[in-house]
Design a protein around this motif. Sequence first.
Motif, PDB file in Angstrom:
ATOM      1  N   ASP A 332      -3.835  -4.711   0.730  1.00 36.96           N
ATOM      2  CA  ASP A 332      -2.948  -4.328   1.845  1.00 36.96           C
ATOM      3  C   ASP A 332      -2.591  -2.843   1.744  1.00 36.96           C
ATOM      4  O   ASP A 332      -2.653  -2.104   2.733  1.00 36.96           O
ATOM      5  N   GLU A 333      -2.213  -2.415   0.542  1.00 37.29           N
ATOM      6  CA  GLU A 333      -1.802  -1.019   0.350  1.00 37.29           C
ATOM      7  C   GLU A 333      -2.979  -0.067   0.516  1.00 37.29           C
ATOM      8  O   GLU A 333      -2.861   0.983   1.164  1.00 37.29           O
ATOM      9  N   LEU A 334      -4.127  -0.431  -0.068  1.00 38.82           N
ATOM     10  CA  LEU A 334      -5.281   0.455  -0.001  1.00 38.82           C
ATOM     11  C   LEU A 334      -5.831   0.548   1.418  1.00 38.82           C
ATOM     12  O   LEU A 334      -6.160   1.644   1.896  1.00 38.82           O
ATOM     13  N   ALA A 335      -5.907  -0.586   2.110  1.00 38.01           N
ATOM     14  CA  ALA A 335      -6.398  -0.571   3.493  1.00 38.01           C
ATOM     15  C   ALA A 335      -5.478   0.256   4.383  1.00 38.01           C
ATOM     16  O   ALA A 335      -5.942   1.006   5.254  1.00 38.01           O
ATOM     17  N   ALA A 336      -4.154   0.136   4.168  1.00 36.97           N
ATOM     18  CA  ALA A 336      -3.204   0.917   4.962  1.00 36.97           C
ATOM     19  C   ALA A 336      -3.379   2.410   4.695  1.00 36.97           C
ATOM     20  O   ALA A 336      -3.313   3.231   5.621  1.00 36.97           O
ATOM     21  N   PHE A 337      -3.614   2.771   3.435  1.00 32.80           N
ATOM     22  CA  PHE A 337      -3.835   4.180   3.115  1.00 32.80           C
ATOM     23  C   PHE A 337      -5.093   4.708   3.794  1.00 32.80           C
ATOM     24  O   PHE A 337      -5.088   5.796   4.386  1.00 32.80           O
TER      25      PHE A 337
END
Length: 348
Positions: A332-337
């Motif tokens: 979730d965090e990496l995709a958002a970044f």
Amino acid sequence: MFIAPDNPDLQYSGRIDFDNPKAPEFVFPCSYVRMCFTGTFINAVVENHRAYFSSYLGFIIDGKQDKVKIPDEGKATIELASGLEDKAHEIILFKRMDACHVFLFHGFEVADGAVISIPEAKPERRIEVYGDSVSAGEVSEAVDYVGKADPEHDGEFSNSYYSYSWMTARKLNAEIHDIAQGGIALLHNTGWFAGPECIGMEEVYDKIQYNTQLETPKKWDFAKYRPHVVIVAIGQNDSNPEDYMAADYEGDKAKHWRSEYKAFILRLREIYPKAAIILTTTILGHNENWDKAIDQVSHELGDTNVYHFLYTNNGTGTPGHIRIPEAERMSDELAAFIDSLGKEIWQD
């Protein structure tokens, strides 16, 4: 009815060795072969070569995921499903594990008279990941051990489908090449992979075959796959056998690692001049000086398309491997970044 590996209705993804089109070799996690078919059953014919751990294949039929254990060595016909409804189905046969084993794919067996068709096109977006066991999804299915050390296992809990890397690719609707290997560090004679003379990522990144316990290394042709985003998640196995980055950040060994890491990123930049390159590690426990070193290199590079990314609990999330719910949060965090970098990063 036998479906040969070079049937044009088969779709492949991953860094796969096609030198023998009648027996392509699957080495890296997340690699897959995909097909649509009619009928009530499907088998896969594979030839396994094992170095360690028991060997498991992953497969998804009509959206339902499962795994099957295969013999340690030799050619075998593996039943994937029987008693299916007599209609159209889709199969994805994928590499659950890293190069603890490799296998040759010899084809599928389906019902006589079955209709074979190619699946929908692969995503146009492309990601490549260079990482270790976390990027490969090792021990990811041991969900009773979230935030804990690993249980005893023989490979049965490893599943690349639940790696943060493949999860991220799916969330971004991107194809993935997952150049990930459990135990690997950046440098030769460091980490845990293929010890006692361990093999580092700097010797693996440009290979299609690399586990010298199984075969002679073979070079990869980078022209076959051009990623828009490259994720480098190396730097947490590098503390074995000595955590010199934690002990003496300005020492000669720490400076040498930073120099070699910088050279590695520059080699990737030379290969992929347009790609967004994301430098990171994971939430697996490690000394913060490794992330400090990566941040220092990212600034020294002066490349506006190289980014250093840290997770919310980077390096402190767990003493064991990343389980499914932890990988979900990481992705979730990496995709958002990656989304925050803008749509232009996906342009060829």
